[in-house]
Design an enzyme around this catalytic site. Structure first.
Site, PDB file in Angstrom:
ATOM      1  N   LYS A 175       0.845  -1.191   0.000  1.00 40.22           N
ATOM      2  CA  LYS A 175       0.000   0.000   0.000  1.00 40.22           C
ATOM      3  C   LYS A 175       0.882   1.242   0.000  1.00 40.22           C
ATOM      4  O   LYS A 175       1.996   1.197   0.526  1.00 40.22           O
ATOM      5  CB  LYS A 175      -0.907   0.004   1.240  1.00 40.22           C
ATOM      6  N   HIS A 183      -6.378 -13.499  -7.995  1.00 35.57           N
ATOM      7  CA  HIS A 183      -7.246 -12.533  -7.321  1.00 35.57           C
ATOM      8  C   HIS A 183      -8.628 -12.577  -7.950  1.00 35.57           C
ATOM      9  O   HIS A 183      -8.768 -12.840  -9.146  1.00 35.57           O
ATOM     10  CB  HIS A 183      -6.668 -11.117  -7.408  1.00 35.57           C
TER      11      HIS A 183
END
Length: 475
Positions: free
Chosen positions: A175, A294
């Protein structure tokens, strides 16, 4: 001018529209071992009998169309048609039914999830006689399972490649997910891996944007992996997202990852598509790469209770298409997921044989015929206080992924990784000693804090963080 001839009824064809029930609703049908079975949750339009709707689903997803056609006589519909063989009301719901449909195996191309879904979840979902339709589960027969390659490697081979046994694996999504330069991105990867994580991860949105082109990211991340491995003596990895706008570009990125010698790459299988995913899985198997999957876009398809496709079906499809990891929800984090339902499809991902169990949403017994299992990935709003629950829920064969729960540590990325590693090993040891993590998990974490200042700091930061929202999709 040639005069028009009259069609005789005796010729075997009568034009017009007939009820689907006459052909496609067959309650006396005996299911074959080779049939693909589907359980649909259907909501008919007011006034439409459920038998007609169930038959319409079977027809429109197999051989039927809205009217009788000449060419029906040129094939054997009894051999190829789908059959609605049972309908049951949904307890506690008004005007909702579970329709069971059997499809002959010859309707589907071997080894093609794309073709299977095009039929079973194609135009029928827009059928006007239905207010809503949801595919709850599929039974894939062994005869069809054996036409698929499946996961490139599977859980046991992954553990052997990584030389990591007896505990869950730890990961972290870097992040902020967008905006970092490639060099700063690689720095974050290195710090997390050096701190004790097994993996770091590209976010699903990270492909090749102007602020960080894919090749630059791959190079800096590979450098970070090798540096962390040299310092820790452990095998490390980063899920390099190979998803791209074309299959050719995707494969170019996969080839680059292989040439760099990294152990694992990543694909967004729903936005990328099943055809691309299967191609990538075959490449990974042939070239020794693990494949992390994902599920971006899944909630658009699976979150509504009455319409769409349940995630257990998408998970089965991924196991056939190919992937070594698949995001599966956390039960305890910020994302949707009821415990029993989640454990149901986690078993369908990992186990070789899963019995029918309606209490967990499993409508059919599934035999995977020794196809390798897929490791579930728990990710989304989790931190060190969730560790006891995660170990108790998922066991060892799972990857526990802490993004903000690593990078949000007040002392930095490496201490955040160390805190998670200590928490995982403390919970694993406590479980192995016979302690009840559901009841004593908090005590286990507090005790471990005495020996890890990094864990103590993390526990203080996130002691009040909870995500207490009711689950929308329940049994």
């Amino acid at each position: 001018m040639v005069p028009q001839t009259e069609t005789k009824a005796g010729a075997g064809f009568k034009a017009g529209v007939k009820d689907y029930r006459l052909t496609y609703y067959t309650p006396d049908y005996v299911v074959r071992d080779t049939d693909i079975l589907a359980a649909f949750r259907m909501t008919p339009q007011l006034g439409v009998p459920p038998e007609e709707c169930g038959a319409a689903v079977a027809a429109e997803s197999s051989t039927g169309t809205w009217t009788t056609v000449w060419t029906d006589g040129l094939t054997s519909l009894d051999r190829y048609k789908g059959r609605c063989y049972d309908i049951e009301p949904v307890p506690g719901e008004d005007n909702q039914y579970i329709a069971y449909v059997a499809y002959p195996i010859d309707l589907f191309e071997e080894g093609s999830v794309t073709n299977m879904f095009t039929s079973i979840v194609g135009n029928v979902f827009g059928f006007k006689a239905l207010r809503a339709l949801r595919l709850e589960d599929l039974r894939i027969p062994p005869a069809y399972v054996k036409t698929f390659v499946g996961p490139p490697h599977g859980i046991q081979v992954e553990r052997d490649k990584l030389n990591k046994y007896g505990r869950g694996l730890l990961g972290c999504t870097i992040k902020p997910k967008l905006g970092l330069s490639a060099k700063n991105y690689g720095r974050a990867v290195y710090e997390c891996l050096r701190g004790g994580l097994d993996f770091t991860k590209d976010d699903e949105n990270v492909n090749s944007q102007p602020f960080m082109r894919w090749r630059d990211r791959f190079l800096f991340v590979a450098e970070a992996i090798y540096k962390a491995q040299a310092e820790t003596g452990e095998v490390k990895g980063h899920y390099l997202n190979a998803t791209a706008g074309t299959c050719e570009e995707m494969m170019k990125r996969a080839v680059c990852a292989k040439e760099l010698g990294v152990p694992i790459i990543m694909h967004d299988y729903l936005t990328g598509g099943f055809t691309a995913n299967t191609s990538l899985a075959i490449y990974c198997r042939d070239n020794g790469l693990l494949l992390h999957i994902h599920r971006a876009m899944h909630a658009v398809i699976d979150r509504q209770r009455n319409h769409g496709i349940h995630f257990r079906v998408l998970a089965k499809a991924l196991r056939m298409s190919g992937g070594d990891h698949l995001h599966s929800g956390t039960v305890v984090g910020k994302l949707e997921g009821e415990r029993e339902v989640t454990l149901g499809f986690v078993d369908l991902m990992r186990d070789d044989y899963v019995e029918k169990d309606r209490s967990r949403g499993i409508y059919f017994t599934q035999d995977w015929c020794s196809m390798p299992g897929v490791m579930p990935v728990a990710s989304g709003g989790i931190h060190v206080w969730h560790m006891p629950a995660l170990v108790e829920i998922f066991g060892d064969d799972a990857c526990l992924q802490f993004g903000g729960g690593t990078l949000g540590h007040p002392w930095g990325n490496a201490p955040g990784a160390a805190a998670n590693r200590v928490a995982l090993e403390a919970c694993t040891q406590a479980r192995n000693e016979g302690r009840d993590l559901a009841r004593e998990g908090g005590d286990v974490i507090r005790s471990a804090c005495k020996w890890s200042p990094e864990l103590a700091a993390a526990c203080e930061v996130w002691k009040e963080i909870k995500f207490e929202f009711d689950t929308i999709d329940k049994l």
